[in-house]
Enzyme design. Structure first.
Site, PDB file in Angstrom:
ATOM      1  N   THR A  79      22.213  27.991  53.491  1.00  0.00           N
ATOM      2  CA  THR A  79      22.196  29.408  53.130  1.00  0.00           C
ATOM      3  C   THR A  79      23.451  30.149  53.575  1.00  0.00           C
ATOM      4  OG1 THR A  79      21.001  29.897  55.169  1.00  0.00           O
ATOM      5  CG2 THR A  79      19.665  29.536  53.192  1.00  0.00           C
ATOM      6  N   CYS A  88      40.103  25.644  58.517  1.00  0.00           N
ATOM      7  CA  CYS A  88      40.682  26.025  57.228  1.00  0.00           C
ATOM      8  C   CYS A  88      42.190  26.303  57.316  1.00  0.00           C
ATOM      9  CB  CYS A  88      39.946  27.234  56.649  1.00  0.00           C
ATOM     10  SG  CYS A  88      39.582  28.534  57.844  1.00  0.00           S
ATOM     11  N   HIS A 147      43.875  31.847  52.554  1.00  0.00           N
ATOM     12  CA  HIS A 147      44.685  32.057  53.760  1.00  0.00           C
ATOM     13  C   HIS A 147      46.158  31.862  53.409  1.00  0.00           C
ATOM     14  CE1 HIS A 147      41.037  32.168  55.896  1.00  0.00           C
ATOM     15  NE2 HIS A 147      41.096  31.071  56.605  1.00  0.00           N
ATOM     16  N   ASN A 157      40.583  28.907  51.570  1.00  0.00           N
ATOM     17  CA  ASN A 157      39.894  28.568  52.824  1.00  0.00           C
ATOM     18  C   ASN A 157      38.451  28.108  52.616  1.00  0.00           C
ATOM     19  OD1 ASN A 157      39.856  31.502  52.148  1.00  0.00           O
ATOM     20  ND2 ASN A 157      38.227  31.506  53.689  1.00  0.00           N
TER      21      ASN A 157
END
Lengths: 366, 366, 366, 366
Positions: free
Chosen positions: D15, D156, D255, D342
């Site tokens: 979730t 990331c 990013h 990312n």
């Protein structure tokens, strides 16, 4: 419904915001093939990939990158069965007239000819029946035309508004009053458009001419043709009063609209009845199986906080309308929130779907 | 009007968004002096500068930085003539009752007691006359109180709406219908409040409970007291129907509202008459020369694209209301755009101005 | 230090972003009085309030609203002891030369004359000593001047960078290497400046010419004068290499810069020593008690997540520099984050402070 | 390369932000089939569509909407050949261990096991060769495992950085120094994540733990295995020093990183040589024809103002890395700007591609 294998099309204003969206959509189209691109004389003669300040989230389509940009004169577009115009209003008026006179079928996103009494103003999910005025439009030109015509689509905000209004009128008869406040995305203003210093952390509660357009276009679109079929009745048999407030908000794409309506029918439909009418609404574009038509014309959200532009604007490729928060209005009858993708259904997708309908209905001979 | 030299005040919910704004405003106040700060037990016992996640654009005022935060119990606030509450609704109800029972004068920004039939809901630029119910409020407590009471101010969106409505009613008699769509800033939701992923490049077309508040509070504020002076008439002599749609927009501070109104008076006032009434409106807070009152209660903008939150929210320290785009409405009578600073006039400034009025009117004995 | 009662000043480029900030700052100035406003011929002859697209969060100052705008010719500015230039680079070069030739003292924010070998490039918190070249600058004109001169201030990003670098060099001797990445606000690009479609939900990792400016200006500012006092040594005695990457971010005001430095001194100073040097740094502008100088030239933040543009850009009226996150660098010696208000210290405030210093040092005879 | 027809997979943390992206990507995957979803006990036992606060721009995939969410215990995932973990770090550590002990193949996006000396930290476009440590990882468990293992992917920001660094090292030998400043999107912080009041019109120049991760992970990823194949050499044969500054910017996804590098090889490669090496770089994921691998591992932009997150983050479905502004650095050797999606390559896509590689290399028996 069978469509042709391939239809050559041109795009005017190809380097602008709407023109770029035309190119993205047409590059993946099942039968429209981009054949010519028009832009200002500054760009003409050079490769499209060189002169466009491309602002889309996908790269310039390969087939288009090296296409040489033309000036916006009909000569270079003679082989196009259809010409899409994403031109700025400063130049669209005359150029589109010249293209029509050269027997070209013009589907325009510009505002210039929307009020012309024989030019249909078509939202493809609402009033494709207005295409029937085209023979009359051709007959009025001198010399009379056999193929050329102009069809316009509506202002992006109007487009989002009239789809649910049409569904409600179809089910419950004429509306009497509409109050609408829009929260419009910056992409509606083109590029460079809205300076960032004007809109970051800000609202601009005014968009020049927009309220008048919404108030006027709505009646032309929702109205029928006059009895002789040679004009538009502007909803005058049951006058519709629309009051619009238009604002610009720091959203990139997707116009949100808060709408309240009053029906002539008393008592008015319940929330449940209206919800059903919206969800069940099927437009002619869908019946004709136009490839750009959405599966669901109006998607009704039941979550209390939807639709939202960032989450819902790309649903169905932005070709449908999102409605949410349907509830009673303490002043008029019902109220709800609309979200329309201003660059897709609100602009390029409508022109393309209008052209698909015209092909399906043999208004264009391809 | 002469005000006392110094009045000791307390701030409840001192570490929250509204509490921080109370502290900024009170630190520069001519006679209110911050004497005690209350927050949750997590923060109690520690220096304010240590426990607050300060989010204001000015540093923590020096006199407050080292003040020890108290729990929100009346004991620690006994020397305060006035207590301002910026508490969250989850806890404000009971705490404010306990403070009142301890004979403290509570000016609350929380929603909990706004609907209490003997608690005045006061927008300082509109209905300070409602303070006259306080003796009755005291008399109903057991034991009856001699000094304690609760005064609330309105929801931030309601506050912006009712000031121009009050000016119009004062000049032209009762209003009948109001349709309002709000574009509300994120600071209205407190901290951490709205997640950035929910609001960047987005609109959330729903704020829980907000529409009901606007629709109900407006009548309590614009109405008078009942004939016996022991209740509020809720505008029932001339019923007022309000329909609100509330949205959240990516703006940091300043709520924008698009408003349409219909008067009972026929014909309704012209745009010019309404403009004059708005501009000339002088509230009791101004007449009493309250230091937090704005010079101009309603500033009317004539430029077509104002008011704008970023440019106008700090005008008059956010203590006045900005109105613009006053024009005819094709559905109701007139329409206009309101901007209110939701953190100043919409919250902390209203509580403080209410307290100034109470001091000026000797409701509080200092 | 005693300053004169009143000094008449002019503002060139008065309708632009920097010009507007000049007007806001000068309107509250203790002794500079705005006497003449210059803008393009489009605006000349009309009231300032009419022709400016005012974008400041405070209204147009009353004394300026009705002032008639002049063309940017020295004739209309003869009574001004000082002329501030917020002109665009396209026109600033020639206009400023004409003003100097007319014996006017020009303090310019434009880039045009920054590389002129006899025009000082002054960041008021760093190198006011460079004013000593002015007699030589005057002597080179034909005919030689007795009063006229040009002083420039630095690019906004450079300004934020050189203040902490100057403090470190003052304490620990010459720096050898600087790597800096900037995150620059949109207001740095003027108005209309950056289109919103380019910067909302986006980063533009390039600002034309900015990196070169930062890399070059830093050496001129941090260097001294040549031994004969008739030129700038450009830090050549101990060459300084600067590598800059400049990006545009969706922030309205306040440039953030991530800086790494290497000292020539081995071992380099510790974090603690550097922190102390930054905090204790006192510039000549402060020693001279210039009214626009900040109380603290460099404010050092110890919280791990500061400085932040929205919270810290208005501290000290944007006249100081904020430094935070001072720590060791695994590649060079130390690294830290700088925040500078690009429109205040980065532009208008620097020009004004430079003029205050020139008055204090009697470079200008008033 | 032939892949199996269908491989059952599970998603832990289904979730959350990363979990949702896993679901979007896996729903369109050619052979991975979502078989089980795990989330907290609050959600377990209910339909996924009910319990998820879905924040993706496409609707919840139909096949997943009605799937019943499980608790994160291995029992419910026994039929899954692969389990993807998008769990929060607070719980990921123990849950992943339990899954491994139950002989499940875990591909985790969580940070918990990245520093484990026998858990490979794999960026699929860089070091899939590190999968060879898995037999050793299994042998160290008690009892020793025959199928279970944990593979992590990188932070990331690290992911975006190491791809071009790997390409440069492959062509020109070891790097010695890297200075990087990141401008990281809000989606990197999950949901609710960054409060809007913290990031609108703002920069937060700090992300807890991020700089340390970038500085450390880079060496593990770019280094090889120790000579016995039972550990990682952490680039120690030619030590690499990395200095990172990490900032949060008001960007939704993507990013951006400003990078400067110094090579051990003298003289260093020219800009042209480096450009060619980046563009020609082909990763093992591409050679193995993994369906989630990008066509081009590193896309090199020659326009001066690219890459930009909003325009380039979705290119190649966010599975590649964008590099631009390659140029000389006045302090180190070369510098450039990196953009990485990312949420895709920086998170879910990497886990999925790692699993595809493991299938292709028969590390997993399906």
């Amino acid at each position: 419904m069978s469509f042709p294998q391939e239809v050559k099309v041109g795009v005017l204003g190809a380097t602008g915001t709407v023109g770029q969206r035309f190119i993205v959509l047409l590059s993946g189209h099942p039968f429209f093939r981009i054949h010519a691109l028009g832009a200002s004389s500054r760009s003409a003669g050079q490769a499209y990939g060189k002169v466009t300040k491309w602002k889309q989230a996908v790269p310039v389509p390969k087939g288009v990158r090296d296409m040489i940009v033309q000036e916006c004169k009909s000569n270079a577009f003679k082989e196009c069965a259809i010409v899409f115009s994403g031109l700025d209003a400063e130049v669209a008026g005359d150029i589109e007239l010249e293209f029509r006179a050269a027997e070209l079928a013009v589907f325009s996103n510009a505002k210039n000819h929307r009020r012309d009494p024989v030019v249909p103003l078509i939202v493809p999910l609402v009033n494709p029946s207005h295409l029937s005025i085209i023979p009359h439009q051709r007959s009025l030109q001198s010399p009379a035309l056999s193929k050329g015509f102009i069809v316009t689509n509506a202002n992006c905000s109007t487009t989002g508004l009239v789809v649910p209004l049409a569904a409600l009128e179809q089910a419950f008869g004429p509306l009497e009053l509409v109050v609408v406040t829009t929260l419009q995305a910056i992409s509606g203003a083109g590029y460079p458009g809205v300076p960032s210093l004007d809109i970051m952390d800000n609202i601009v509660p005014h968009i020049g001419g927009e309220e008048e357009k919404m108030e006027w276009e709505t009646s032309k679109i929702l109205g029928g043709l006059t009895d002789d079929g040679q004009g538009f009745d502007l909803h005058e048999k049951s006058p519709l009063r629309v009051s619009a407030t238009c604002t610009r908000v720091p959203v990139i794409e997707g116009h949100t609209e808060a709408v309240s309506v009053r029906f002539t029918q008393r008592p008015p439909p319940s929330v449940g009845q209206a919800r059903e009418a919206l969800e069940k609404y099927i437009s002619e574009a869908q019946q004709l199986q136009c490839p750009s038509a959405p599966e669901q014309a109006i998607y009704v959200h039941d979550e209390p906080d939807r639709p939202q532009p960032r989450l819902d604007r790309d649903f169905q490729k932005g070709a449908g309308v999102n409605v949410g928060r349907l509830r009673e209005c303490k002043v008029l009858d019902l109220k709800f929130v609309v979200l329309v993708n201003n660059v897709n259904l609100g602009a390029a997708t409508s022109s393309i779907m209008n052209a698909e309908i015209a092909v399906a209905k043999k208004v264009i001979d391809v």
